[in-house]
Design a protein around this motif. Structure first.
Motif, PDB file in Angstrom:
ATOM      1  N   UNK A  37     -16.790 -14.269   2.652  1.00  0.00           N
ATOM      2  CA  UNK A  37     -16.404 -12.999   3.288  1.00  0.00           C
ATOM      3  C   UNK A  37     -17.397 -12.603   4.379  1.00  0.00           C
ATOM      4  N   UNK A  38     -16.975 -11.757   5.338  1.00  0.00           N
ATOM      5  CA  UNK A  38     -17.831 -11.390   6.484  1.00  0.00           C
ATOM      6  C   UNK A  38     -19.149 -10.727   6.073  1.00  0.00           C
ATOM      7  N   UNK A  39     -19.165 -10.039   4.958  1.00  0.00           N
ATOM      8  CA  UNK A  39     -20.367  -9.291   4.576  1.00  0.00           C
ATOM      9  C   UNK A  39     -21.472 -10.174   3.995  1.00  0.00           C
ATOM     10  N   UNK A  40     -21.158 -11.417   3.648  1.00  0.00           N
ATOM     11  CA  UNK A  40     -22.145 -12.307   3.027  1.00  0.00           C
ATOM     12  C   UNK A  40     -22.908 -13.060   4.116  1.00  0.00           C
ATOM     13  N   UNK A  41     -24.231 -12.958   4.090  1.00  0.00           N
ATOM     14  CA  UNK A  41     -25.074 -13.589   5.122  1.00  0.00           C
ATOM     15  C   UNK A  41     -25.804 -14.784   4.527  1.00  0.00           C
ATOM     16  N   UNK A  42     -26.527 -15.494   5.394  1.00  0.00           N
ATOM     17  CA  UNK A  42     -27.209 -16.730   4.999  1.00  0.00           C
ATOM     18  C   UNK A  42     -28.125 -16.524   3.796  1.00  0.00           C
ATOM     19  N   UNK A  43     -28.933 -15.472   3.814  1.00  0.00           N
ATOM     20  CA  UNK A  43     -29.884 -15.253   2.724  1.00  0.00           C
ATOM     21  C   UNK A  43     -29.187 -15.031   1.390  1.00  0.00           C
ATOM     22  N   UNK A  90     -30.742 -19.613  -7.354  1.00  0.00           N
ATOM     23  CA  UNK A  90     -30.894 -18.807  -8.575  1.00  0.00           C
ATOM     24  C   UNK A  90     -30.876 -19.652  -9.843  1.00  0.00           C
ATOM     25  N   UNK A  91     -30.307 -20.870  -9.753  1.00  0.00           N
ATOM     26  CA  UNK A  91     -30.248 -21.740 -10.936  1.00  0.00           C
ATOM     27  C   UNK A  91     -31.473 -22.637 -11.038  1.00  0.00           C
ATOM     28  N   UNK A  92     -32.429 -22.461 -10.114  1.00  0.00           N
ATOM     29  CA  UNK A  92     -33.633 -23.291 -10.130  1.00  0.00           C
ATOM     30  C   UNK A  92     -33.571 -24.473  -9.193  1.00  0.00           C
ATOM     31  N   UNK A  93     -32.459 -24.657  -8.474  1.00  0.00           N
ATOM     32  CA  UNK A  93     -32.333 -25.763  -7.517  1.00  0.00           C
ATOM     33  C   UNK A  93     -33.029 -25.413  -6.210  1.00  0.00           C
ATOM     34  N   UNK A  94     -33.375 -26.459  -5.461  1.00  0.00           N
ATOM     35  CA  UNK A  94     -34.040 -26.291  -4.177  1.00  0.00           C
ATOM     36  C   UNK A  94     -33.009 -26.286  -3.054  1.00  0.00           C
ATOM     37  N   UNK A  95     -33.029 -25.260  -2.203  1.00  0.00           N
ATOM     38  CA  UNK A  95     -32.190 -25.224  -1.008  1.00  0.00           C
ATOM     39  C   UNK A  95     -33.037 -25.706   0.170  1.00  0.00           C
ATOM     40  N   UNK A  96     -32.674 -26.848   0.737  1.00  0.00           N
ATOM     41  CA  UNK A  96     -33.486 -27.429   1.815  1.00  0.00           C
ATOM     42  C   UNK A  96     -33.058 -26.958   3.196  1.00  0.00           C
ATOM     43  N   UNK A  97     -31.766 -26.701   3.369  1.00  0.00           N
ATOM     44  CA  UNK A  97     -31.281 -26.289   4.693  1.00  0.00           C
ATOM     45  C   UNK A  97     -29.949 -25.573   4.536  1.00  0.00           C
ATOM     46  N   UNK A  98     -29.600 -24.784   5.557  1.00  0.00           N
ATOM     47  CA  UNK A  98     -28.344 -24.022   5.540  1.00  0.00           C
ATOM     48  C   UNK A  98     -27.871 -23.859   6.978  1.00  0.00           C
ATOM     49  N   UNK A  99     -26.551 -23.905   7.165  1.00  0.00           N
ATOM     50  CA  UNK A  99     -26.015 -23.706   8.519  1.00  0.00           C
ATOM     51  C   UNK A  99     -24.584 -23.191   8.431  1.00  0.00           C
ATOM     52  N   UNK A 100     -24.330 -22.031   9.074  1.00  0.00           N
ATOM     53  CA  UNK A 100     -22.948 -21.560   9.219  1.00  0.00           C
ATOM     54  C   UNK A 100     -22.242 -22.411  10.275  1.00  0.00           C
TER      55      UNK A 100
END
Length: 504
Positions: free
Chosen positions: A435-441, A449-459
């Motif tokens: 949804x539009x209100x959800x941002x990258x962070x 939140x489950x303990x996994x590592x997020x290495x990168x993100x891209x819209x």
């Protein structure tokens, strides 16, 4: 007992005394045929990874195989615990050794073993020199064709060595042949080393395998003559259409074509239990073939898939963490899951019923060997035609679930775009329906939140309803997909998660 097996002790060796089963990269192989060769012992381990040492005890009909890592050894023992390996029509037994490493001497017996290992290593090197990146496409010729061999049977045999993406079967120069594309060259190389010269059935249907000069196969139709497991949406084609094969540099394109008269398209191999070796499956064949007691296909590890065979046996699960819903979401990436049953008395095993046999093959080829909750999945065909629900009044603690009416099926709509977005598990996940209100962070925080590592993100640049998120490993991505697919993001938006072919 010493932690090192020494070749000098071979004369006084009394067997690997069994204590509690503790994983080791050294494997103990028992009940070998009298005339066993070093190469045949090595071939047992080749599909699973590197082999670093070999100790032959021919007088005892035993051998020790030292694998490159404990994980590789665990994969091999896990696989052969469900599919007994056969050498020269004789079942052999593979188990962990109490030894942690092998120390071999210079005796003639051990020198032959070391020479066989060196020859194996040099064949790997020669292949690497000849082809910088080994071709992922194999050309398979079946010689001495006494019994029919079909596309599904070949898929079952070759899937043992890696993910089969596409296959085409045809008759050329009066020989039954196939072109088969793996996901990577290493899988193709392992299959060639292990299967070249093997018989599918006793004394006949011999496999001759070479690397193809083609770099990819382009399959137009999914039928008994060609199949693209990454594109279950392909049409079956008109079986009366005239055969043709169009070649372009590096690519082969196949249309459906009728098989030779000795390959009736309706022929299927039905599994039956061998009375000689309980637990093995051998094909039940028509007429005179029913006297066949042991098939090479069983020795190679896979019973042939018959039409409509859609139930998978999933083993080596983590019983503390696996649930029917977890398997429903994961296997649902590759087809619509109808039912899941975790076995009551053996909770590391489960039955997963897919919507049809093509989806079952697709799920098996992509997920076999992938790690879930710390353990590599082992997936084979089940002997069951469907998963039975508990009888009324019989509670099974929620271990059996019927998902046939689930709204989360990805492939129920004809022509769904999900058909063209099926990829092997990868560390990068594709997210949609944001949804539009959800941002990258927000999304990075959710997936970490489950303990996994997020290495990168891209819209996605043009559409912030979709994004790519790269996890720390393929295993973390698998567990994140299971946990967050259909997660409620608010505003009546439920997150859609799938594996991506891209990276960030």
């Amino acid at each position: 007992m010493s932690n090192t097996a020494n070749g000098n002790d071979s004369k006084k060796f009394k067997g690997d005394l069994r204590g509690p089963v503790v994983p080791s990269r050294v494997l103990h192989i028992r009940r070998l045929p009298n005339d066993i060769t070093e190469g045949e012992v090595i071939s047992l381990g080749l599909p699973f990874g590197d082999i670093t040492n070999l100790l032959m005890l021919k007088a005892k009909n035993q051998a020790f195989l030292e694998m490159g890592s404990e994980d590789v050894a665990q994969n091999m023992v896990g696989y052969y615990s469900t599919v007994m390996p056969i050498i020269r029509n004789q079942p052999v037994y593979v188990q962990f050794s109490n030894y942690k490493e092998l120390k071999t001497d210079n005796s003639p017996n051990q020198e032959r073993a070391q020479a066989a290992l060196r020859a194996l290593g040099s064949s790997h090197m020669d292949a690497a020199v000849a082809v910088a990146a080994p071709s992922a496409v194999l050309r398979v010729v079946v010689e001495n064709l006494v019994y029919p061999v079909g596309l599904d049977a070949l898929c079952q045999i070759f899937s043992k060595f890696g993910t089969v993406l596409r296959i085409i079967v045809f008759t050329k120069n009066s020989q039954f042949q196939a072109l088969l594309q793996y996901q990577d060259g290493a899988s193709a190389q392992g299959a060639k080393l292990s299967l070249d010269g093997q018989n599918i059935y006793n004394g006949c249907c011999t496999l001759r395998i070479n690397f193809s000069k083609l770099t990819s196969l382009n399959v137009k139709y999914n039928n008994e003559k060609s199949r693209d497991f990454t594109r279950p949406d392909l049409p079956t084609g008109d079986s009366m259409e005239h055969p043709h094969m169009a070649f372009t540099p590096g690519i082969i394109s196949a249309a459906p074509y009728p098989g030779a008269t000795h390959f009736p398209p309706t022929f299927t191999l039905q599994p039956a239990v061998s009375s000689h070796y309980p637990g093995l499956t051998v094909p039940s064949l028509p007429g005179a073939l029913t006297s066949l007691t042991l098939s090479g296909a069983s020795r190679l590890g896979f019973p042939p898939m018959s039409a409509g065979h859609s139930v998978l046996l999933v083993s080596n699960l983590n019983p503390e963490r696996v649930t029917p819903h977890c398997l429903f979401v994961l296997f649902g990436v590759y087809g619509d899951v109808m039912r899941v049953k975790i076995l009551f008395n053996k909770k590391e095993n489960s039955l997963v019923q897919m919507s049809d046999s093509t989806q079952a093959q697709l799920a098996m080829s992509h997920l076999n060997g992938q790690r879930l909750h710390g353990k590599p999945l082992r997936i084979t065909l089940s002997k069951h035609a469907n998963v039975q629900l508990p009888r009324e009044g019989h509670e099974d603690q929620g271990l059996t679930k019927d998902f046939s009416n689930s709204p989360l099926h990805r492939f129920k709509k004809p022509g769904s775009k999900n058909y063209s977005n099926i990829f092997p598990p990868s560390a990068t996940l594709h997210l949609s329906n944001i949804p539009p209100s959800v941002v990258e962070d927000d999304l990075k925080m959710l997936f970490s939140s489950s303990g996994s590592l997020v290495q990168a993100f891209k819209f996605f640049q043009k559409d912030h309803k979709m994004a790519l998120i790269q996890m720390g490993s393929v295993e973390e991505a698998i567990e994140s997909l299971i946990e967050f697919h259909n997660h409620d993001l608010g505003e009546n938006h439920h997150l859609r998660v799938s594996f991506s072919k891209s990276s960030i």
